[in-house]
Scaffold this active site. Structure first.
Site, PDB file in Angstrom:
ATOM      1  N   GLU A 158       0.649  16.638  -1.039  1.00  0.00           N
ATOM      2  CA  GLU A 158       1.050  16.854  -2.428  1.00  0.00           C
ATOM      3  C   GLU A 158      -0.174  17.297  -3.221  1.00  0.00           C
ATOM      4  O   GLU A 158      -0.365  18.467  -3.456  1.00  0.00           O
ATOM      5  CB  GLU A 158       1.667  15.575  -3.006  1.00  0.00           C
ATOM      6  CG  GLU A 158       2.354  15.797  -4.343  1.00  0.00           C
ATOM      7  CD  GLU A 158       3.243  14.626  -4.726  1.00  0.00           C
ATOM      8  OE1 GLU A 158       3.727  14.624  -5.863  1.00  0.00           O
ATOM      9  OE2 GLU A 158       3.456  13.717  -3.893  1.00  0.00           O
ATOM     10  N   GLU A 163       0.045   3.711  -6.443  1.00  0.00           N
ATOM     11  CA  GLU A 163       1.162   4.429  -7.055  1.00  0.00           C
ATOM     12  C   GLU A 163       2.274   3.473  -7.491  1.00  0.00           C
ATOM     13  O   GLU A 163       2.915   3.675  -8.514  1.00  0.00           O
ATOM     14  CB  GLU A 163       1.719   5.451  -6.057  1.00  0.00           C
ATOM     15  CG  GLU A 163       2.831   6.308  -6.599  1.00  0.00           C
ATOM     16  CD  GLU A 163       3.216   7.416  -5.644  1.00  0.00           C
ATOM     17  OE1 GLU A 163       3.914   8.355  -6.073  1.00  0.00           O
ATOM     18  OE2 GLU A 163       2.807   7.375  -4.452  1.00  0.00           O
TER      19      GLU A 163
END
Length: 929
Positions: free
Chosen positions: A474, A750
């Protein structure tokens, strides 16, 4: 003694290759006096360091010492300009301003300012080999030999690439920067780097070699395995200007005469890593080491690509910022050899090895070990994050990768010979070379570790663009993550140039209708969420909030002018999206992303996404109105001020019931309604109490996600519930910030439960252990624990108002503001408070001392110790002590039962010692005990 020091040009120390035509100059003032204010200034700019060839001799009566624009004759490409500063400043007790000596001389040097200055051509290889496994193109290398005739006074290289490049001149690496030219939207802008290589030029025969890899230009980007986002052909552009002592100049330019040469790199990709065969390393002259491999070199091919896209380097390039010694070399229960660097980091593992020729070494990178102690990398998804090195067999070999970086703490080592030592490895940390400007330390080791994790999350994700994560497939510039962390980031590092560059690309990637993409540079191209939408609230609002934050932190009004059209276009876009003009109640909304108040495994929180969208609509509109006023766009100011009033009224009508309750009864809904000032005055008390009640129902824990978390503790503190904010901050069980610390985190996670309480993982689909968003609590810690905040942009006037938590006995904070160091240290011992404050010259500060037992005695002490204080200390109940928000409006915080002393001071060092009354519990919060 009055001195001028720390000269800066556009936030940089002696920059070369500058592209702005009117650079701005800044400086600090040093003096042994107090209350020092600049009254006059003289600025000189010259073509020589002796100032015999003056271009600009500027004298003015002004306090301005930050970002003073150069207003002399037009600047020329490649020219170096020297500048120095003298000031007249007045301190306490002075009847006339004191004159300083001239500062030390500083300089800036221009890059190539015009397309006509370029004589070089884009060049690329005739053919490229493709790695079958990764379907990635091998980097190409090209070389040029040249001779110099005469004594060289200066040699400068201007270079860039479509892809990533590295240069060598006469066998020496050129420059100390990496991942050049950086990641921009190459369809619009390609940055150019400038290198002074005078010291690398040999007297006569020279050779320059360049290597170009795929990088962000054509390598893999995003989880969809997209390739060739900007093009499928990598290329180099290089121009070298050699100046001789006799006045002659010569250009060495990339063109079709350059020759292709071999490379030992078989594959190099940002996500997948690198494959390097050391047996193919070239000799210093660019030839292969064995006669069989020597061959006639191919000429390079000229590529057509616009020169009009070229811009000078705008931000701090990526550099090696730390080197870490690993802490352990272990055998896992599975028998695998794993190296623990001791810190979740971003960069490379540099290593030494001695092994027979052809030995294949694999280094596989991961962030954590699993609950059994085995190497784990399932959360990395499809990014290989692997280095393969094939040994040459020539004694001890040293290696580090080139056009890739990894996010990791643990590295699985495969193929290494027996006897490998931990001393043979070094963790090389890379990130954008921003100056570290903030420090934060307390008496709590766990809180200090949280600050450490916040800083290292920023290091790992501020690699040329603000990425969400640095390890999996990502690594994209998610706009929402950037805007919620921008203020914290600007406490830790000087982010002014970093955000300026990234925000330019945001404006270029903005759609014609004003929509702002999820990521910048925009590589998703509408593919997120099955093309339902290319934008969402809180993410797109980065277009407005980020430039406003940078203006506040650095006093740089130019970034508002640069981004104003983009800011306004975003708000105008939202106006077209709702069922009525004042609401945003349609389309895809990510809402309170990853909040815990929804069902297990859901990405979306329980807060109504349209409530969040409309709240952000109001907030961004208010900022645009304030920006218009600052830029003297008064008609726009009236339009957006009126629009803001309409949105606020519509928000109240839609999202409050008749009893003054929000229709979304979540922590986040209460938080953003309060923080964005969307709560009617009669309802504010019950809304903040409802927020506290919701926290109580969670057993004094948060359940907020990406949107609610940044403002949660700030809202509680600003509305009289700092003790509740501190209760949340110091929780160490799930969910909390310190839960991560208890679990051994060295960066931010996260998810609140990236590692669950039973030791298992949240998921493999989206579970980064280096994701800075929840690190936005750093903003609260700086502003409340140390009390450092701003009243005027750039800290021209600052606020010092610490709120000591009961669990701390001391705290220290330091921030290098545009005017110099702002410092606070407080310590509580035996019910005595000692508070030390340092205010930089040419600024003032409003100080609020908390917990004063005898205000009259302290007032007398201060008046005796510091007779020059501008206004008499005011004794007030602390619930009436004002703290300034960044929007310039007074907000009230309440700490019932305490008293404070409040006063304004000029620059200097202060120490206040007094009997201290520790913060007491609010009487309406008995349940919190």
């Amino acid at each position: 003694m009055l001195k001028v020091k720390t000269l800066r040009c556009e936030h940089f120390n002696n920059p070369i290759g500058l592209g702005c035509l009117q650079p701005r100059l800044s400086w600090h003032i040093e003096s042994d006096k107090m209350y020092v204010t600049q009254k006059r200034v003289q600025l000189q700019v010259s073509l020589d360091s002796e100032f015999d060839s003056l271009l600009w001799n500027h004298f003015t009566y002004s306090e301005q010492s930050v970002l003073v624009p150069y207003e002399g004759p037009p600047l020329e490409s490649g020219q170096r300009y020297y500048y120095r500063v003298k000031v007249w400043a007045q301190g306490a007790g002075d009847t006339e301003p004191e004159e300083s000596a001239w500062s030390d001389t500083a300089f800036w040097e221009m890059g190539l300012l015009h397309e006509r200055d370029w004589k070089a051509q884009w060049i690329t290889a005739q053919e490229r080999s493709i790695h079958e496994g990764f379907q990635a193109r091998a980097p190409f290398a090209t070389t040029k030999g040249f001779s110099v005739e005469g004594r060289v006074s200066k040699a400068v290289i201007y270079a860039t690439s479509l892809g990533l490049y590295e240069l060598q001149l006469n066998g020496q690496r050129v420059g100390d920067v990496y991942f050049t030219p950086g990641w921009t939207d190459y369809n619009n802008r390609v940055q150019v780097q400038t290198y002074d290589v005078t010291d690398l030029i040999d007297q006569q025969h020279n050779r320059i070699t360049a290597m170009v890899g795929e990088g962000w230009y054509s390598g893999y980007l995003g989880w969809q395995k997209r390739k060739d986002t900007y093009g499928d052909t990598n290329a180099l552009l290089l121009q070298m200007k050699i100046s001789y002592e006799d006045g002659r100049t010569e250009l060495i330019c990339s063109d079709a005469t350059w020759e292709e040469t071999g490379s030992a790199i078989l594959m190099s990709d940002i996500y997948n890593g690198e494959i390097y065969d050391a047996r193919l390393e070239l000799l210093e002259d660019g030839d292969y080491p064995t006669n069989e491999r020597r061959m006639e070199r191919k000429k390079m091919k000229v590529l057509s690509f616009p020169l009009s896209h070229l811009v000078a380097q705008e931000n701090e390039p990526v550099r090696i910022m730390n080197r870490l010694k690993p802490v352990e070399l272990i055998r896992t229960p599975k028998g695998e050899l794993v190296l623990d660097v001791g810190q979740n980091m971003v960069g490379w593992l540099e290593f030494k090895v001695k092994a027979p020729a052809g030995t294949v070494l694999n280094l596989v990178h991961g962030e954590v070990l699993d609950q059994d102690g085995n190497f784990y990398r399932d959360n990395i998804r499809d990014a290989a994050q692997q280095i393969t090195y094939i040994c040459s067999g020539k004694g001890t070999e040293t290696y580090r990768p080139h056009f890739t970086f990894q996010g990791f703490q643990y590295v699985k080592l495969e193929g290494f010979p027996d006897g490998v030592r931990i001393e043979d490895f070094t963790g090389v940390v890379l990130h954008s070379g921003m100056e570290a400007i903030g420090t934060f330390e307390t008496s709590s080791p766990k809180l200090n570790q949280l600050q450490h994790n916040i800083v290292w999350g920023q290091k790992g994700n501020f690699l040329d663009v603000p990425t969400d994560c640095p390890q999996r497939d990502e690594r994209l510039g998610w706009t929402g993550d950037a805007q919620i962390f921008a203020r914290t980031a600007s406490f830790n590092m000087n982010t002014a140039s970093f955000f300026r560059k990234w925000l330019r690309d945001l404006a270029y990637n903005q759609l014609e209708d004003g929509a702002v993409p999820f990521v910048v540079p925009d590589v998703l191209k509408g593919t997120f969420a099955d093309s339902i939408s290319r934008t969402t609230a809180a993410w797109g609002d980065a277009a407005v909030i980020c430039p406003w934050t940078i203006y506040q932190c650095y006093g740089d009004k130019q970034i508002l002018a640069q981004q104003y059209d983009s800011m306004r276009a975003w708000v105008d876009y939202i106006r077209t999206q709702g069922s009525e003009e004042y609401l945003w109640d349609t389309g895809l909304q990510l809402g309170d992303w990853l909040a815990l108040d929804s069902e297990e495994g859901s990405y979306f929180g329980a807060t109504d996404g349209t409530l969040i969208a409309t709240a952000y609509f109001a907030y961004s509109t208010q900022i645009v109105a304030q920006t218009a006023k600052l830029l003297n766009r008064y008609s726009d100011y009236k339009i957006y001020q009126s629009l803001h009033a309409g949105i606020k009224a519509a928000f109240i009508t839609r999202y409050f019931n008749d009893a003054g309750q929000l229709t979304s009864n979540t922590q986040t809904a209460q938080v953003i309604a309060l923080y964005f000032d969307l709560v009617p005055e009669p309802y504010k008390k019950q809304v903040i109490q409802e927020l506290v009640s919701l926290i109580e129902k969670k057993n004094m824990h948060l359940d907020t996600g990406f949107v609610g978390t940044p403002y949660l503790c700030l809202v509680l503190s600003d509305h009289g519930y700092a003790d509740v904010a501190y209760t949340l901050l110091f929780q160490n069980d799930y969910p909390s910030w310190l839960y991560q610390v208890e679990r051994g985190a060295t960066t931010m996670w996260e998810h609140w439960d990236s590692i669950k309480e039973d030791g298992s993982f949240w998921s493999t689909a989206m579970n980064s252990f280096n994701h800075y968003s929840y690190g936005s609590v750093g903003d609260f810690m700086y502003r409340n624990i140390t009390g450092i905040d701003l009243i005027e942009p750039g800290y021209k006037k600052s606020r010092i108002a610490p709120k000591p938590p009961m669990k701390l006995t001391s705290a220290s904070g330091e921030l290098e503001t545009p005017y110099g160091a702002l410092k606070v240290h407080w310590q509580i011992e035996n019910e005595e408070m000692r508070c030390k404050v340092h205010i930089p010259h040419n600024t003032t500060a409003h100080i609020t001392l908390p917990g004063v037992v005898d205000t009259d005695e302290l007032k007398r002490t201060i008046a005796k110790q510091y007779p020059s204080i501008a206004n008499p200390p005011v004794s007030i109940p602390l619930e009436l002590a004002s703290t300034m928000g960044t929007d310039g409006n007074d907000k009230i915080f309440q700490e019932s039962g305490e008293h404070a002393l409040s006063f304004t001071v000029g620059s200097g060092q202060y120490e206040f010692n007094y009997k201290y009354q520790q913060q007491v519990q609010h009487p309406t919060r008995a349940s919190l005990s």
